[in-house]
Every structure is written in structure tokens, then in C-alpha cells.
Design a protein around this motif. Structure first.
Motif, PDB file in Angstrom:
ATOM      1  N   HIS A 186      91.059   2.166 -26.079  1.00  0.00           N
ATOM      2  CA  HIS A 186      91.979   1.098 -26.473  1.00  0.00           C
ATOM      3  C   HIS A 186      93.172   1.628 -27.270  1.00  0.00           C
ATOM      4  CE1 HIS A 186      88.687  -1.432 -25.136  1.00  0.00           C
ATOM      5  NE2 HIS A 186      89.544  -2.447 -25.112  1.00  0.00           N
ATOM      6  N   GLY A 187      93.597   2.846 -26.956  1.00  0.00           N
ATOM      7  CA  GLY A 187      94.796   3.420 -27.563  1.00  0.00           C
ATOM      8  C   GLY A 187      94.595   4.126 -28.884  1.00  0.00           C
ATOM      9  N   VAL A 188      93.342   4.212 -29.357  1.00  0.00           N
ATOM     10  CA  VAL A 188      93.081   4.856 -30.653  1.00  0.00           C
ATOM     11  C   VAL A 188      91.945   5.869 -30.529  1.00  0.00           C
ATOM     12  CG1 VAL A 188      93.939   2.935 -32.039  1.00  0.00           C
ATOM     13  CG2 VAL A 188      91.539   2.994 -31.388  1.00  0.00           C
ATOM     14  N   PRO A 189      91.909   6.864 -31.427  1.00  0.00           N
ATOM     15  CA  PRO A 189      90.810   7.825 -31.406  1.00  0.00           C
ATOM     16  C   PRO A 189      89.480   7.166 -31.772  1.00  0.00           C
ATOM     17  CG  PRO A 189      92.675   8.703 -32.622  1.00  0.00           C
ATOM     18  CD  PRO A 189      92.946   7.253 -32.392  1.00  0.00           C
ATOM     19  N   ARG A 190      88.501   7.397 -30.914  1.00  0.00           N
ATOM     20  CA  ARG A 190      87.137   6.929 -31.149  1.00  0.00           C
ATOM     21  C   ARG A 190      86.255   8.163 -31.285  1.00  0.00           C
ATOM     22  NH1 ARG A 190      83.641   2.854 -27.306  1.00  0.00           N
ATOM     23  NH2 ARG A 190      81.700   3.004 -28.489  1.00  0.00           N
ATOM     24  N   ILE A 191      85.640   8.325 -32.440  1.00  0.00           N
ATOM     25  CA  ILE A 191      84.813   9.488 -32.729  1.00  0.00           C
ATOM     26  C   ILE A 191      83.446   9.309 -32.064  1.00  0.00           C
ATOM     27  CG2 ILE A 191      83.724  10.831 -34.553  1.00  0.00           C
ATOM     28  CD1 ILE A 191      86.093   9.956 -36.360  1.00  0.00           C
ATOM     29  N   ALA A 192      83.009  10.339 -31.346  1.00  0.00           N
ATOM     30  CA  ALA A 192      81.724  10.291 -30.651  1.00  0.00           C
ATOM     31  C   ALA A 192      80.584  10.156 -31.648  1.00  0.00           C
ATOM     32  CB  ALA A 192      81.543  11.554 -29.805  1.00  0.00           C
ATOM     33  N   GLY A 193      79.625   9.319 -31.302  1.00  0.00           N
ATOM     34  CA  GLY A 193      78.411   9.214 -32.093  1.00  0.00           C
ATOM     35  C   GLY A 193      78.463   8.277 -33.278  1.00  0.00           C
ATOM     36  N   VAL A 194      79.606   7.610 -33.523  1.00  0.00           N
ATOM     37  CA  VAL A 194      79.617   6.660 -34.640  1.00  0.00           C
ATOM     38  C   VAL A 194      78.886   5.389 -34.214  1.00  0.00           C
ATOM     39  CG1 VAL A 194      81.732   7.571 -35.687  1.00  0.00           C
ATOM     40  CG2 VAL A 194      81.886   5.660 -34.081  1.00  0.00           C
ATOM     41  N   PRO A 195      78.104   4.808 -35.107  1.00  0.00           N
ATOM     42  CA  PRO A 195      77.323   3.636 -34.711  1.00  0.00           C
ATOM     43  C   PRO A 195      78.138   2.349 -34.568  1.00  0.00           C
ATOM     44  CG  PRO A 195      76.852   4.228 -36.984  1.00  0.00           C
ATOM     45  CD  PRO A 195      77.730   5.306 -36.419  1.00  0.00           C
ATOM     46  N   HIS A 196      79.272   2.279 -35.240  1.00  0.00           N
ATOM     47  CA  HIS A 196      80.086   1.062 -35.192  1.00  0.00           C
ATOM     48  C   HIS A 196      81.544   1.466 -35.009  1.00  0.00           C
ATOM     49  CE1 HIS A 196      76.437  -0.636 -36.807  1.00  0.00           C
ATOM     50  NE2 HIS A 196      76.550   0.173 -37.849  1.00  0.00           N
ATOM     51  N   VAL A 221      82.992   3.380 -38.133  1.00  0.00           N
ATOM     52  CA  VAL A 221      82.069   3.207 -39.254  1.00  0.00           C
ATOM     53  C   VAL A 221      80.936   4.215 -39.086  1.00  0.00           C
ATOM     54  CG1 VAL A 221      80.624   1.599 -40.544  1.00  0.00           C
ATOM     55  CG2 VAL A 221      82.667   0.758 -39.347  1.00  0.00           C
ATOM     56  N   LEU A 222      80.698   4.993 -40.136  1.00  0.00           N
ATOM     57  CA  LEU A 222      79.769   6.109 -40.061  1.00  0.00           C
ATOM     58  C   LEU A 222      78.325   5.712 -40.354  1.00  0.00           C
ATOM     59  CD1 LEU A 222      81.934   8.853 -41.806  1.00  0.00           C
ATOM     60  CD2 LEU A 222      81.872   8.197 -39.391  1.00  0.00           C
ATOM     61  N   GLY A 223      77.411   6.448 -39.733  1.00  0.00           N
ATOM     62  CA  GLY A 223      75.985   6.270 -39.964  1.00  0.00           C
ATOM     63  C   GLY A 223      75.485   7.219 -41.027  1.00  0.00           C
ATOM     64  N   SER A 224      74.254   7.016 -41.471  1.00  0.00           N
ATOM     65  CA  SER A 224      73.699   7.748 -42.614  1.00  0.00           C
ATOM     66  C   SER A 224      73.634   9.257 -42.424  1.00  0.00           C
ATOM     67  CB  SER A 224      72.301   7.221 -42.940  1.00  0.00           C
ATOM     68  OG  SER A 224      71.438   7.433 -41.839  1.00  0.00           O
ATOM     69  N   VAL A 225      73.643   9.750 -41.201  1.00  0.00           N
ATOM     70  CA  VAL A 225      73.569  11.198 -40.970  1.00  0.00           C
ATOM     71  C   VAL A 225      74.954  11.834 -40.807  1.00  0.00           C
ATOM     72  CG1 VAL A 225      71.267  11.048 -39.956  1.00  0.00           C
ATOM     73  CG2 VAL A 225      73.278  10.948 -38.468  1.00  0.00           C
ATOM     74  N   GLN A 226      76.017  11.082 -41.105  1.00  0.00           N
ATOM     75  CA  GLN A 226      77.373  11.569 -40.847  1.00  0.00           C
ATOM     76  C   GLN A 226      78.187  11.856 -42.111  1.00  0.00           C
ATOM     77  OE1 GLN A 226      78.309   8.339 -38.053  1.00  0.00           O
ATOM     78  NE2 GLN A 226      78.402   9.894 -36.451  1.00  0.00           N
ATOM     79  N   SER A 227      77.523  12.265 -43.181  1.00  0.00           N
ATOM     80  CA  SER A 227      78.244  12.550 -44.432  1.00  0.00           C
ATOM     81  C   SER A 227      79.181  13.746 -44.281  1.00  0.00           C
ATOM     82  CB  SER A 227      77.273  12.763 -45.592  1.00  0.00           C
ATOM     83  OG  SER A 227      76.416  13.858 -45.335  1.00  0.00           O
ATOM     84  N   ALA A 228      78.813  14.736 -43.464  1.00  0.00           N
ATOM     85  CA  ALA A 228      79.707  15.885 -43.252  1.00  0.00           C
ATOM     86  C   ALA A 228      81.000  15.445 -42.579  1.00  0.00           C
ATOM     87  CB  ALA A 228      79.012  16.967 -42.423  1.00  0.00           C
ATOM     88  N   LEU A 229      80.901  14.499 -41.662  1.00  0.00           N
ATOM     89  CA  LEU A 229      82.085  13.953 -40.999  1.00  0.00           C
ATOM     90  C   LEU A 229      82.959  13.208 -42.004  1.00  0.00           C
ATOM     91  CD1 LEU A 229      83.207  13.843 -38.093  1.00  0.00           C
ATOM     92  CD2 LEU A 229      81.994  11.684 -37.811  1.00  0.00           C
ATOM     93  N   ALA A 230      82.341  12.450 -42.884  1.00  0.00           N
ATOM     94  CA  ALA A 230      83.093  11.737 -43.927  1.00  0.00           C
ATOM     95  C   ALA A 230      83.835  12.727 -44.812  1.00  0.00           C
ATOM     96  CB  ALA A 230      82.146  10.883 -44.770  1.00  0.00           C
ATOM     97  N   ALA A 231      83.165  13.797 -45.212  1.00  0.00           N
ATOM     98  CA  ALA A 231      83.794  14.812 -46.063  1.00  0.00           C
ATOM     99  C   ALA A 231      84.938  15.516 -45.331  1.00  0.00           C
ATOM    100  CB  ALA A 231      82.754  15.828 -46.526  1.00  0.00           C
TER     101      ALA A 231
END
Length: 162
Positions: free
Chosen positions: A106-116, A77-87
């Protein structure tokens, strides 16, 4: 219903749904050693017993096939400063992780810096229209208080308390 009526209702529905503020996340899964991910706004908490959520993916999605085959997926789940990542994860193509810091958790990709972040195992799926809803039981959760990235009226933004 005529083709014109169908086109009109589709356009009105698209415009109405654009006014609904939604959270933004990147759903992830692994294909062997290669990470896959896509931006979604159609996800939600489902239940606390057991802790579970749901996400809706296009039936033609390669990511959906990986999730169903592996039985596990991540929600970043992305934070407010991560719109470029969403795009970046909203575009087509296979190299979405090219310049993104991530790790397997836990077997899945976890993106660094996401708040949730949630790792979930597939509990069930349901098909509706041209999408499949994946129901997942939370296996791991990490969260911090950060203003969320939201999508409203076809632009990224954030929530502000009244």
C-alpha cells in the motif's frame, strides 16, 4: 518558573512517564525507492469511524517530512521477540533497513514478521510542543495474536495477563 524549577519538573515528568507501559512500533514511509523508519511508543488508536490512529513525531524528523509530503505512512507494531528491531530503528542513521526483510505494501514499507501492520493516509496534523501529531485513516490492516513488545521503566518487555 525558574530554570531550576523547569529542570526539576522535566526530570520528574520524564521519570513519571517512564513508568507508563507503552506499545512499541516502527513508523515507516518511502523516499522514492528508499525506505525510512523510526521506533515510536507515542501512537494510539483514535477512532473506529473511520478507523484511524495517531502517531507523534519530533518536528525535526526527516520521517515526518516524508509522511507529510507523501500523505501516507505505515505502522509496524512489534511483537515481544522484536526488541532488537526496536533498538535498530531507534538509532540515528539512514541504513536502518540494511539487514531487515521488508516490502512495499500500500505504498509504505512493511517489515516482515511484525504481528500488526497498518497502512494509513494522513488525515490531519497538529503541532504541540516540539512534536507533530499525525492523524491517519487506516487503508489496510493485518493483525495476528502475538504478545506485544512494550516499553516500561526504560526497558523492553511484554504484557502478561493477571
Amino acid at each position: 518558573m525558574s530554570d531550576q524549577q523547569s529542570t526539576d519538573i522535566t526530570a520528574r515528568f520524564r521519570d513519571a512517564m517512564a513508568t507508563v507501559c507503552t506499545p512499541v512500533a516502527v513508523v515507516t514511509a518511502m523516499d522514492g525507492q528508499r525506505p525510512h523508519g523510526t521506533t515510536v511508543s507515542a501512537f494510539a488508536s483514535l477512532s473506529m469511524s473511520p478507523p484511524s490512529l495517531l502517531v507523534s513525531l519530533d518536528q525535526g524528523s526527516e520521517l515526518l517530512c516524508l509522511i507529510v509530503e507523501s500523505g501516507i505512512f505505515g505502522i509496524n507494531v512489534l511483537g515481544s521477540v522484536q526488541s532488537a528491531l526496536a533498538a535498530q530503528f531507534a538509532r540515528k542513521g539512514k541504513d536502518k533497513f540494511g539487514d531487515v526483510a521488508w516490502r512495499i505494501d500500500h505504498g509504505v514499507p512493511r517489515i516482515a514478521g511484525v504481528p500488526h501492520w497498518v497502512a494509513a493516509e494522513v488525515m490531519d496534523t497538529a503541532t504541540a510542543a516540539d512534536h507533530t501529531i499525525v492523524f491517519g485513516r487506516a487503508l489496510a490492516v493485518e493483525s495476528e495474536i502475538v504478545p506485544p513488545l512494550t516499553y516500561h521503566d526504560r526497558v523492553f518487555g511484554t504484557h502478561a495477563a493477571l
